[in-house]
Design an enzyme around this catalytic site. Structure first.
Site, PDB file in Angstrom:
ATOM      1  CG  HIS A   1      40.794  33.424  34.665  1.00 41.79           C
ATOM      2  ND1 HIS A   1      40.596  33.898  33.395  1.00 41.79           N
ATOM      3  CD2 HIS A   1      40.015  33.992  35.515  1.00 41.79           C
ATOM      4  CE1 HIS A   1      39.917  35.009  33.514  1.00 41.79           C
ATOM      5  NE2 HIS A   1      39.558  35.054  34.751  1.00 41.79           N
TER       6      HIS A   1
ATOM      7  CE  LYS B   1      31.028  41.872  32.213  1.00 41.16           C
ATOM      8  NZ  LYS B   1      32.075  41.679  33.288  1.00 41.16           N
TER       9      LYS B   1
ATOM     10  NE  ARG C   1      41.540  40.176  39.852  1.00 40.12           N
ATOM     11  CZ  ARG C   1      40.828  40.164  38.703  1.00 40.12           C
ATOM     12  NH1 ARG C   1      41.191  40.182  37.623  1.00 40.12           N
ATOM     13  NH2 ARG C   1      39.526  40.287  39.133  1.00 40.12           N
TER      14      ARG C   1
ATOM     15  CB  SER D   1      38.912  38.843  30.889  1.00 35.76           C
ATOM     16  OG  SER D   1      39.062  37.839  31.690  1.00 35.76           O
TER      17      SER D   1
END
Ligand code: ADP
Length: 167
Positions: free
Chosen positions: A18, A42, A91, A129
């Site tokens: 990030h 979540k 990514r 993450s």
């Protein structure tokens, strides 16, 4: 008029991946607002306040970067902040499908906000993450993935969880 962009995400927690996107996109605009999403499906490991605080500390030396929490529609947040760009990181192909869908939806919602995609730096291409949290949950070394202070917070969180499970 100032060229302003929003970099939205969950940032649960912020990683070097990030931060790389933040550093690179901050050079493209006058002001970059990192938007920390509070209404996520979540349950996050860190509260919005904790995620914002970790980010603020990690970007404190970059002059034109601001960190803010937001909920609701990204497009509404962008309009409110007078931002004309949304920054997202890519990514792998797996990111692409979701990101394309998201950016097209946002385009339909507002034609005034455009999405800029930055490809990941090769050295962070694998980093997310959730991977960091998985490694930390099993007691692995996460110092190569996140800033020192963030690593400490994650480790504290998992050792607390472990203790709660035992007692
Ligand atoms: P979200 O839940 O919205 O995907 P994240 O915090 O996981 O939020 O990610 C925010 C943005 O940062 C996304 O665009 C994601 O693709 C990008 N990103 C995350 N990790 C990396 C990385 N290692 N390299 C490049 N971009 C990344």
């Amino acid at each position: 008029m100032k060229r302003r962009a929003i970099y939205p995400g969950t940032f649960d927690p912020v990683t070097y991946g990030h931060l790389d996107i933040i550093q690179r996109s901050a050079k493209l605009v006058d002001e970059l607002i990192v938007g920390v999403l509070t209404n996520i499906g979540k349950t996050p490991l860190f509260s919005p306040e904790e995620r914002v605080a970790m980010l603020k500390d990690a970007v404190k030396d970059i002059e034109n970067v601001k960190v803010m929490a937001f909920d609701g529609l990204l497009i509404e947040f962008a309009k409110k902040q007078k931002a004309s760009f949304v920054v997202r990181g890519l990514r792998a192909v797996t990111d692409f499908e979701y990101e394309l869908q998201l950016s097209l939806t946002n385009r339909v919602l507002s034609s005034e906000v455009d999405t800029i995609f930055l490809t990941t730096s090769l050295k962070y291409a694998y980093l997310s993450s959730s991977t960091v949290k998985e490694v930390a949950a099993f007691g692995g070394d996460i110092s190569k993935f996140v800033p020192k202070k963030v690593a400490k917070k994650i480790e504290e969180r998992y050792s607390k969880k472990k203790n709660n499970q035992i007692t």
